[in-house]
Design a protein around this motif. Structure first.
Motif, PDB file in Angstrom:
ATOM      1  N   LYS A  18       0.829  -1.198   0.000  1.00 40.97           N
ATOM      2  CA  LYS A  18       0.000   0.000   0.000  1.00 40.97           C
ATOM      3  C   LYS A  18       0.871   1.258   0.000  1.00 40.97           C
ATOM      4  N   ASN A  19       0.193   2.384  -0.225  1.00 37.01           N
ATOM      5  CA  ASN A  19       0.830   3.698  -0.139  1.00 37.01           C
ATOM      6  C   ASN A  19       1.866   3.944  -1.227  1.00 37.01           C
ATOM      7  N   LEU A  20       1.683   3.313  -2.383  1.00 35.72           N
ATOM      8  CA  LEU A  20       2.493   3.644  -3.547  1.00 35.72           C
ATOM      9  C   LEU A  20       1.663   4.520  -4.464  1.00 35.72           C
ATOM     10  N   TRP A  21       2.335   5.354  -5.245  1.00 32.93           N
ATOM     11  CA  TRP A  21       1.600   6.152  -6.209  1.00 32.93           C
ATOM     12  C   TRP A  21       1.767   5.558  -7.602  1.00 32.93           C
ATOM     13  N   ALA A  22       0.782   5.792  -8.435  1.00 34.47           N
ATOM     14  CA  ALA A  22       0.789   5.220  -9.782  1.00 34.47           C
ATOM     15  C   ALA A  22       1.182   6.309 -10.772  1.00 34.47           C
ATOM     16  N   ASP A  23       2.401   6.261 -11.268  1.00 32.63           N
ATOM     17  CA  ASP A  23       2.891   7.281 -12.190  1.00 32.63           C
ATOM     18  C   ASP A  23       2.047   7.344 -13.453  1.00 32.63           C
ATOM     19  N   ASP A  24       1.577   8.547 -13.774  1.00 34.19           N
ATOM     20  CA  ASP A  24       0.917   8.826 -15.050  1.00 34.19           C
ATOM     21  C   ASP A  24      -0.339   7.978 -15.315  1.00 34.19           C
ATOM     22  N   HIS A  25      -0.878   7.377 -14.290  1.00 34.14           N
ATOM     23  CA  HIS A  25      -2.078   6.555 -14.482  1.00 34.14           C
ATOM     24  C   HIS A  25      -3.291   7.297 -13.945  1.00 34.14           C
ATOM     25  N   ARG A  26      -4.129   7.774 -14.847  1.00 39.43           N
ATOM     26  CA  ARG A  26      -5.333   8.506 -14.444  1.00 39.43           C
ATOM     27  C   ARG A  26      -6.542   7.577 -14.522  1.00 39.43           C
ATOM     28  N   PRO A  27      -7.101   7.197 -13.393  1.00 40.44           N
ATOM     29  CA  PRO A  27      -8.269   6.304 -13.416  1.00 40.44           C
ATOM     30  C   PRO A  27      -9.441   6.944 -14.149  1.00 40.44           C
ATOM     31  N   LYS A  28     -10.292   6.115 -14.704  1.00 44.49           N
ATOM     32  CA  LYS A  28     -11.418   6.606 -15.485  1.00 44.49           C
ATOM     33  C   LYS A  28     -12.445   7.349 -14.639  1.00 44.49           C
ATOM     34  N   ASP A  29     -12.442   7.098 -13.329  1.00 40.61           N
ATOM     35  CA  ASP A  29     -13.455   7.743 -12.498  1.00 40.61           C
ATOM     36  C   ASP A  29     -13.007   9.103 -11.959  1.00 40.61           C
ATOM     37  N   PHE A  30     -11.873   9.609 -12.415  1.00 37.91           N
ATOM     38  CA  PHE A  30     -11.504  10.994 -12.107  1.00 37.91           C
ATOM     39  C   PHE A  30     -12.227  11.907 -13.092  1.00 37.91           C
ATOM     40  N   VAL A  31     -12.828  12.986 -12.577  1.00 40.79           N
ATOM     41  CA  VAL A  31     -13.624  13.872 -13.425  1.00 40.79           C
ATOM     42  C   VAL A  31     -13.205  15.325 -13.221  1.00 40.79           C
ATOM     43  N   ASN A  32     -13.562  16.138 -14.184  1.00 43.25           N
ATOM     44  CA  ASN A  32     -13.393  17.581 -14.068  1.00 43.25           C
ATOM     45  C   ASN A  32     -14.594  18.118 -13.290  1.00 43.25           C
ATOM     46  N   LEU A  33     -14.354  18.754 -12.157  1.00 41.64           N
ATOM     47  CA  LEU A  33     -15.445  19.231 -11.311  1.00 41.64           C
ATOM     48  C   LEU A  33     -16.387  20.150 -12.067  1.00 41.64           C
TER      49      LEU A  33
END
Length: 251
Positions: A18-33
């Motif tokens: 746990k607690n690793l970051w995913a380089d350059d990986h933008r999940p599909k459920d991220f949205v523009n507010l």
């Protein structure tokens, strides 16, 4: 060969931890507010110069607020409560890539870079920013469900930042601080001071009432506050509680 297998096992364990970051990986459920709640104002300080560093921060390629869909929908519910009062939300920061957090860390270690001290941290020694908890090597913002925000009058205009304007302590009265269309919460945004703690008793009754309004609506919508920053909230049931992302902020 045994050493090679042992090394591969360690790498595998680390990569699954746990607690690793995913380089350059933008999940599909991220949205523009803005697509979810267009009435919410955006004053995204780290894309511009009006912040405690005094320049654009690494990783902010566009002035957009990215959040997980759950966090964005929760903010919309807060907005729906405020609009009938003639008020609206204004976001200062949303998703923050790890590259930006790293930029903050490098800045904090550079004790000669004091450009914005008079406004944002006049009472804090820069070499104590890590120890005092103002700067860290990880941020909940990188998980995509944390937001920095305030309440402003609906229809109000965000003042244009004038870098030539004399800096004023962020704990000074609102009429003296850098212009902001926010309701008066007792300090400016990103003010490194105990006065920024939501439960500070050293602010006026009206400033406490404004903090209570914001906190009550955010908690009702499923967010939890931070005990050191009146503007900072994280979705309780965030979808990525253990992942710190590093894709850039852009459309």
């Amino acid at each position: 060969m045994k050493q090679l297998y042992a090394l591969l096992a360690i790498i595998s364990a680390v990569c699954s931890a746990k607690n690793l970051w995913a380089d350059d990986h933008r999940p599909k459920d991220f949205v523009n507010l803005n697509a979810i709640a267009p009435e919410i104002q955006h004053d995204l300080r780290y894309f511009y110069d009006h912040n405690f560093v005094g320049r654009r921060i690494d990783g902010y390629n566009a002035p957009v607020c990215l959040l997980t869909g759950q966090a964005a929908q929760a903010l919309k519910s807060v907005e729906d409560h405020l609009l009938p009062m003639g008020l609206t939300l204004k976001v200062y920061d949303c998703y923050r890539p790890q590259s930006a957090v790293d930029d903050f860390a490098r800045w904090a270690k550079n004790l000669h870079s004091m450009k914005m001290r008079t406004e944002f941290y006049p009472e804090v020694k820069k070499d104590q920013l890590f120890n005092d908890g103002y700067i860290a090597y990880r941020s909940g913002h990188s998980r995509g469900s944390t937001v920095d925000l305030t309440i402003v009058p609906a229809g109000s205009k965000i003042p244009t930042y004038d870098p030539k304007r004399r800096q004023i302590n962020c704990t000074s009265p609102a009429t003296q601080r850098a212009p902001d269309n926010s309701l008066d919460f007792g300090t400016g945004f990103d003010c490194f001071s105990p006065l920024s703690h939501p439960d500070s008793q050293d602010v006026s009754p009206q400033q406490r009432a404004n903090r209570l309004l914001l906190q009550s609506l955010m908690v009702q919508a499923g967010f939890k506050p931070l005990d050191t920053e009146w503007w900072h909230f994280t979705l309780e049931k965030e979808p990525y509680p253990d992942i710190y992302f590093n894709f850039p902020v852009e459309d």
